[in-house]
Write an enzyme that holds these catalytic residues in place. Sequence first.
Site, mmCIF file in Angstrom:
data_model
loop_
_atom_site.group_PDB
_atom_site.id
_atom_site.type_symbol
_atom_site.label_atom_id
_atom_site.label_comp_id
_atom_site.label_asym_id
_atom_site.label_seq_id
_atom_site.Cartn_x
_atom_site.Cartn_y
_atom_site.Cartn_z
ATOM 1 N N ARG A 1 73.444 58.046 23.523
ATOM 2 C CA ARG A 1 72.790 58.024 24.832
ATOM 3 C C ARG A 1 71.626 57.039 24.931
ATOM 4 O O ARG A 1 71.072 56.821 25.994
ATOM 5 C CB ARG A 1 72.325 59.448 25.198
ATOM 6 C CG ARG A 1 73.480 60.315 25.672
ATOM 7 C CD ARG A 1 73.043 61.743 25.864
ATOM 8 N NE ARG A 1 72.827 62.426 24.588
ATOM 9 C CZ ARG A 1 72.191 63.589 24.462
ATOM 10 N NH1 ARG A 1 71.677 64.183 25.523
ATOM 11 N NH2 ARG A 1 72.055 64.138 23.270
ATOM 12 N N ARG B 1 44.548 34.789 13.214
ATOM 13 C CA ARG B 1 45.800 35.273 12.633
ATOM 14 C C ARG B 1 45.915 34.925 11.161
ATOM 15 O O ARG B 1 45.146 34.105 10.649
ATOM 16 C CB ARG B 1 46.996 34.695 13.401
ATOM 17 C CG ARG B 1 47.082 33.183 13.329
ATOM 18 C CD ARG B 1 48.163 32.634 14.257
ATOM 19 N NE ARG B 1 48.184 31.191 14.202
ATOM 20 C CZ ARG B 1 48.993 30.479 13.402
ATOM 21 N NH1 ARG B 1 49.835 31.079 12.588
ATOM 22 N NH2 ARG B 1 48.937 29.161 13.409
HETATM 23 CA CA CA Z 1 70.127 65.755 19.410
#
Ligand code: CA
Length: 460
Positions: A17, A343
């Site tokens: 799903r 960074r």
């Molecule tokens: Ca489930």
Amino acid sequence: MKVPVNVLILAAGLGTRMKSSQAKVLHKIGSRPLIAHVLRTAARLNPENIFVVVGHQAGKVEEAARASIAPADADKLRFVMQTEQRGTGHAVKCAAGALKDARGLLVVFYGDTPAVKAETLRKLIAEHERAGNAATLVTVRIDPPPAYGRIVRNAQGDFLKIVEERDCSPEERAITEVNPGLYCFDIPALLDALERLSPHNAQNEYYLTDVPQHMLDDSLRVGTVFHEDAHELDGINTRAELAAMWKRLRYETIDRLMANGVTIVDPDSTYIDDSVEIGRDTVIHPQVIIEGDSRIGANCEIRSWSHLINAEIGDECKILNSCVIVSSKLVARNIVGPFAHLRLHAELAEDAVVGNFVEIKKSRLGRKTKSMHLTYLGDATIGDRVNIGAATVTCNYDGRQKNPTVIEDDVKIGSDTMLVAPVRVGRGSMTGAGSVVTKDVPPDSLVAGVPAQVKKKLKE
Ligand code: CA
Ligand code: UD1
């Protein structure tokens, strides 16, 4: 002596799903996948083994699991392959070989339940041991009930069985006490019951949820622990549930930080990972994102639209609007931004200041050093009290490799200086505006021009 604890996490399913090409447990909440959240909870029980049943994208799930576990717990991880997903009971059965050697009890839960607290599992274990059960399960009440297994009890209120929604009679379907999927088992009794599971049900699957009933048939004890906060145990099945869970966990973190003395001006628009620590009286302005293993000290201020990832920020630092700070360190009393980018191990020593449109990569700025405008500093080691003029560039890349720049203490770099690395600027020197420095500059010298030449000595 306490009974040794083992944990087993079911993570073999795809998560249909989610409508994703990625296995469900790899989807992220904050900067970490679901599997990382449950592993961290599992590790908090200080277990002897953490078994993870993998199937769909087993390689990637294993990799994500190994990457997220603390090094001290890495040797506890045991992966079990379930090639075909034939149900939760079948999944646990796949681990039978590995479980035979485990001592103590086994806690089982699902890889898609990232909000489960270690405290809840401890409560389950405590009741399991107190009652001397063969199986103990957590139950919750949800009305109307979701598509969870229903907890069926007799007239005396004793637990009888779990019935999956699809196998429910109409009366069973109406039951609001349901199974969130957290179990504690005596290992030999579990292995015995698993042998007797059959797939004669609506989904033709081997259900883990049939195990308690088999144990009762054998006159073993099965008990339950009621848990008030049903949503803590929610499994994620859809993208919408993922977002809702993210929100829940986000607020848990924000509430914890506020309780510890952090001001969060607008909790609704602030995203802070649960792994982040922030000191007292630090103020976080709206629309700030702080991720990963970031540590922020006390009395700092982080202005809007800044994004910090694995940042280490000391006390009394100010990060102005729209900065990006990744894997970098501010030691103390630094001011950064607006619009600065630090960074790859940029480090600012005490009182160093970095201003507008400055990028710093893999470089260290010394104490009280300033770089205020439009500059790139890469692979550079810069001393104390240095001033870097506007539009300075360390030309660190010659087309083949990165080269270092060293700027010693008390140097003044004029605006628009190009430092063609490898190059060193000696202590106390200056470069004129527009210089292109291709050779080392001796100490206490003024250089200027293209290429830069020594124009005069600044000290005799
Ligand atoms: Ca489930
Ligand atoms: C399960 C429970 C149900 C409970 C619900 C709570 C069973 C039979 N039912 O139902 O009582 O209310 O969870 O969320 O256990 N998995 C595997 N291998 C498999 C099947 C599943 O590893 O062969 C994993 C999945 O990846 C998932 C978890 O087990 O993480 C749960 O499986 P799922 O099929 O979602 O069970 P539910 O139908 O939700």
